[in-house]
Design an enzyme around this catalytic site. Sequence first.
Site: not given
Length: 389
Positions: A159, A339, A363, A367
Amino acid sequence: MDFSLSTEEREVRDWVRTFVQRELMPLEQEVLRRERRNEPGLTSDELTALQLKAKESGFWGVQTPEEYGGMGLSAVMTALLEAELGRTFVPFRFGGAADNILFHANDEQKERYLLPTIAGERKSCFAITEPGAGSDAKNIRTSARKDGADWIINGEKTFITGGNEADFVMVFAVTDPEKGANGGVTCFLVDRDMGWKSEPIDTMGEWGPASLVFENVRVPASQILGEEGRGFELAMQWIGRGRYLLPARAIGSCERLISMAIEHANTRETFGAPIATRQAIQWMIADSGVELEALRWLVLHAAWQVDSGMDSRHAQSIAKLYGGQKANEIVDRVLQIHGGMGYTRELPIERWYRELRLLRIYEGTDEIQRRTIARNLLKGHVKISGALG
């Protein structure tokens, strides 16, 4: 207590707002078409051309110190700038920037890495996250073993933003397993031609991270950034360099999205009346407006603390946690108001839906921010009365 912008802040904001409206927003439909074909929204040449156009007006290296040719803007001014850029999903960023930890480079490294990066001649990436070490950065396993005057690096990073485009990486590796994060992690500047490889990672959004693989990559000791064993401190400086800027850009996104919702609510009719007359729609608009205003001041307060030389980590965690949550709630409401059309790719709402979801992860996850905020309060590092005492 004066909440008004200074003349300079207003001028910078207005210039960026005009740049976004004139140069970036007209590209949105083409960006969407390209992304549907799994192509980059902007090519590298197009991004460079836009950056150079901004440079003609002096917008280059917005937070880069003036001694390095940048603007050296304050944190508050940079937050205002990011909010304006957030009004569009066109993947633009101003040129002339370098990662903050690159300024720890020695003179020779500055010539090879820092200055060319600021000039836009080189591209870097920051690599600490691993398959088994995301939020728990202290758990990294990539190793660097001493071999004569060199170091041999082995491991995998994942990542990594910009990892597919970078020609050099700031990679963090364990050089002393016994010390670990407490003096046993070192940062290395490693050119791509030294042997590391990258592979793109497909995501639900347009963020294109990479997996980096190091297999017996040999680097000389001169490639150490900072001091041997002090890499974890550098990593924390990078991670904490400006969390307030992530929710700052979300401010602009939410402003644009809420404006779309208001326009649609006032023009879309059901059962003989605009849906803006329906209480359910009114409450969604009201809640979104309140949350956007709260986010604006949380971000600016965190930026003000940075400019004031205060320890702003707590305020930045609050801004990022609140921004990530509320931006996602706002885009969800805006999609609901539109919608079925909101769910289609005819409108950019679903594009923003996917993009803003990332704000709750990268970053520092929600949590992690909650853990930081709770720890600061429980241990008395900050007062519940806040900055006003």
